[in-house]
Design an enzyme around this catalytic site. Sequence first.
Site, PDB file in Angstrom:
ATOM      1  N   PRO A  85      50.022  39.106  46.220  1.00 26.51           N
ATOM      2  CA  PRO A  85      50.182  37.845  46.925  1.00 26.51           C
ATOM      3  C   PRO A  85      49.232  36.744  46.467  1.00 26.51           C
ATOM      4  O   PRO A  85      48.076  36.997  46.142  1.00 26.51           O
ATOM      5  CB  PRO A  85      49.918  38.202  48.391  1.00 26.51           C
ATOM      6  CG  PRO A  85      49.300  39.543  48.397  1.00 26.51           C
ATOM      7  CD  PRO A  85      49.653  40.211  47.119  1.00 26.51           C
ATOM      8  N   ASN A  86      49.793  35.560  46.434  1.00 25.56           N
ATOM      9  CA  ASN A  86      49.106  34.301  46.158  1.00 25.56           C
ATOM     10  C   ASN A  86      48.733  34.090  44.696  1.00 25.56           C
ATOM     11  O   ASN A  86      48.247  33.020  44.340  1.00 25.56           O
ATOM     12  CB  ASN A  86      47.863  34.126  47.050  1.00 25.56           C
ATOM     13  CG  ASN A  86      48.246  34.087  48.512  1.00 25.56           C
ATOM     14  OD1 ASN A  86      49.140  33.349  48.894  1.00 25.56           O
ATOM     15  ND2 ASN A  86      47.609  34.901  49.321  1.00 25.56           N
TER      16      ASN A  86
ATOM     17  N   ARG B 131      45.099  27.119  44.267  1.00 20.63           N
ATOM     18  CA  ARG B 131      44.250  27.669  45.340  1.00 20.63           C
ATOM     19  C   ARG B 131      42.831  27.923  44.854  1.00 20.63           C
ATOM     20  O   ARG B 131      42.616  28.373  43.751  1.00 20.63           O
ATOM     21  CB  ARG B 131      44.859  28.955  45.891  1.00 20.63           C
ATOM     22  CG  ARG B 131      44.912  30.081  44.854  1.00 20.63           C
ATOM     23  CD  ARG B 131      45.530  31.346  45.402  1.00 20.63           C
ATOM     24  NE  ARG B 131      44.659  31.990  46.346  1.00 20.63           N
ATOM     25  CZ  ARG B 131      44.217  33.236  46.235  1.00 20.63           C
ATOM     26  NH1 ARG B 131      44.566  33.975  45.213  1.00 20.63           N
ATOM     27  NH2 ARG B 131      43.424  33.749  47.143  1.00 20.63           N
TER      28      ARG B 131
ATOM     29  N   TYR C 227      39.106  30.823  41.290  1.00 24.14           N
ATOM     30  CA  TYR C 227      40.163  31.290  40.393  1.00 24.14           C
ATOM     31  C   TYR C 227      40.428  30.378  39.200  1.00 24.14           C
ATOM     32  O   TYR C 227      41.223  30.727  38.329  1.00 24.14           O
ATOM     33  CB  TYR C 227      41.461  31.503  41.178  1.00 24.14           C
ATOM     34  CG  TYR C 227      41.286  32.509  42.290  1.00 24.14           C
ATOM     35  CD1 TYR C 227      41.127  33.854  42.004  1.00 24.14           C
ATOM     36  CD2 TYR C 227      41.238  32.105  43.620  1.00 24.14           C
ATOM     37  CE1 TYR C 227      40.941  34.788  43.014  1.00 24.14           C
ATOM     38  CE2 TYR C 227      41.058  33.032  44.639  1.00 24.14           C
ATOM     39  CZ  TYR C 227      40.910  34.369  44.328  1.00 24.14           C
ATOM     40  OH  TYR C 227      40.713  35.287  45.328  1.00 24.14           O
TER      41      TYR C 227
ATOM     42  N   ASN D 259      47.112  43.850  39.711  1.00 23.56           N
ATOM     43  CA  ASN D 259      46.209  43.024  40.498  1.00 23.56           C
ATOM     44  C   ASN D 259      46.846  42.938  41.877  1.00 23.56           C
ATOM     45  O   ASN D 259      47.710  42.097  42.117  1.00 23.56           O
ATOM     46  CB  ASN D 259      46.032  41.631  39.893  1.00 23.56           C
ATOM     47  CG  ASN D 259      45.038  40.796  40.666  1.00 23.56           C
ATOM     48  OD1 ASN D 259      44.737  41.088  41.817  1.00 23.56           O
ATOM     49  ND2 ASN D 259      44.538  39.752  40.052  1.00 23.56           N
TER      50      ASN D 259
ATOM     51  N   ALA E 156      45.248  40.450  47.694  1.00 20.81           N
ATOM     52  CA  ALA E 156      44.809  40.758  49.059  1.00 20.81           C
ATOM     53  C   ALA E 156      45.205  42.160  49.508  1.00 20.81           C
ATOM     54  O   ALA E 156      44.534  42.752  50.353  1.00 20.81           O
ATOM     55  CB  ALA E 156      45.369  39.723  50.027  1.00 20.81           C
TER      56      ALA E 156
ATOM     57  N   GLU F 259      43.325  48.549  37.374  1.00 19.06           N
ATOM     58  CA  GLU F 259      43.251  47.499  38.389  1.00 19.06           C
ATOM     59  C   GLU F 259      42.479  46.316  37.804  1.00 19.06           C
ATOM     60  O   GLU F 259      41.437  46.500  37.176  1.00 19.06           O
ATOM     61  CB  GLU F 259      42.518  48.058  39.602  1.00 19.06           C
ATOM     62  CG  GLU F 259      42.305  47.076  40.719  1.00 19.06           C
ATOM     63  CD  GLU F 259      41.480  47.677  41.847  1.00 19.06           C
ATOM     64  OE1 GLU F 259      41.754  47.325  42.993  1.00 19.06           O
ATOM     65  OE2 GLU F 259      40.554  48.479  41.575  1.00 19.06           O
TER      66      GLU F 259
ATOM     67  N   HIS G 219      41.014  42.278  38.685  1.00 10.50           N
ATOM     68  CA  HIS G 219      40.748  41.191  39.625  1.00 10.50           C
ATOM     69  C   HIS G 219      40.146  40.031  38.852  1.00 10.50           C
ATOM     70  O   HIS G 219      39.225  40.233  38.053  1.00 10.50           O
ATOM     71  CB  HIS G 219      39.783  41.635  40.732  1.00 10.50           C
ATOM     72  CG  HIS G 219      40.365  42.699  41.592  1.00 10.50           C
ATOM     73  ND1 HIS G 219      41.299  42.424  42.558  1.00 10.50           N
ATOM     74  CD2 HIS G 219      40.178  44.042  41.595  1.00 10.50           C
ATOM     75  CE1 HIS G 219      41.657  43.561  43.133  1.00 10.50           C
ATOM     76  NE2 HIS G 219      40.999  44.553  42.563  1.00 10.50           N
TER      77      HIS G 219
ATOM     78  N   ARG H 216      31.768  39.484  46.639  1.00  8.28           N
ATOM     79  CA  ARG H 216      32.393  38.631  47.652  1.00  8.28           C
ATOM     80  C   ARG H 216      32.272  39.249  49.043  1.00  8.28           C
ATOM     81  O   ARG H 216      31.414  40.090  49.280  1.00  8.28           O
ATOM     82  CB  ARG H 216      33.838  38.349  47.244  1.00  8.28           C
ATOM     83  CG  ARG H 216      33.872  37.519  45.943  1.00  8.28           C
ATOM     84  CD  ARG H 216      35.238  37.108  45.511  1.00  8.28           C
ATOM     85  NE  ARG H 216      35.885  36.266  46.525  1.00  8.28           N
ATOM     86  CZ  ARG H 216      37.184  36.020  46.522  1.00  8.28           C
ATOM     87  NH1 ARG H 216      37.973  36.534  45.604  1.00  8.28           N
ATOM     88  NH2 ARG H 216      37.719  35.248  47.449  1.00  8.28           N
TER      89      ARG H 216
END
Length: 145
Positions: A9-10, A17, A22, A74, A77, A98, A100, A107
Amino acid sequence: MKVLVLNGPNLNMLGIREKQIYGTQTYEDLKEMIDTYCQREQIEVEIFQSNHEGALVDRIQQTYFDGTHAIVINPAAYTHTSVAILDALKAVQLPAVEVHLSDVSSREAFRQISYAGMACEKTIMGKGFAGYLEALKYLKEAHDK
């Protein structure tokens, strides 16, 4: 070699965003970079993005039947919430990495657990778009052995 690059998502909102986290490159820029790299390295690639957990699970499950050799994921969320994605990755038993874009380890506290990562051979974080290329290179080298 056939690889699925799966984005959660996103990620379709890259360049819009939270640019301080990012960056300003877009999702289209990411797809173009991956496609260019995979053409050069002779990797057959499918890039898939969804904001819906079930669509991501369905696409992971489909790899069991479609000749996919590996997954770059990835989960965004869903990294921190989706046992369903973890279970799908475990079910298909494909090599997975994976990725990111940001360094999630530095974070918020809720970002410190990765369910999807529990089914992955490796996690690459904080390298921006280059993390995808590192994941693809790793999987290709492992596949070519």
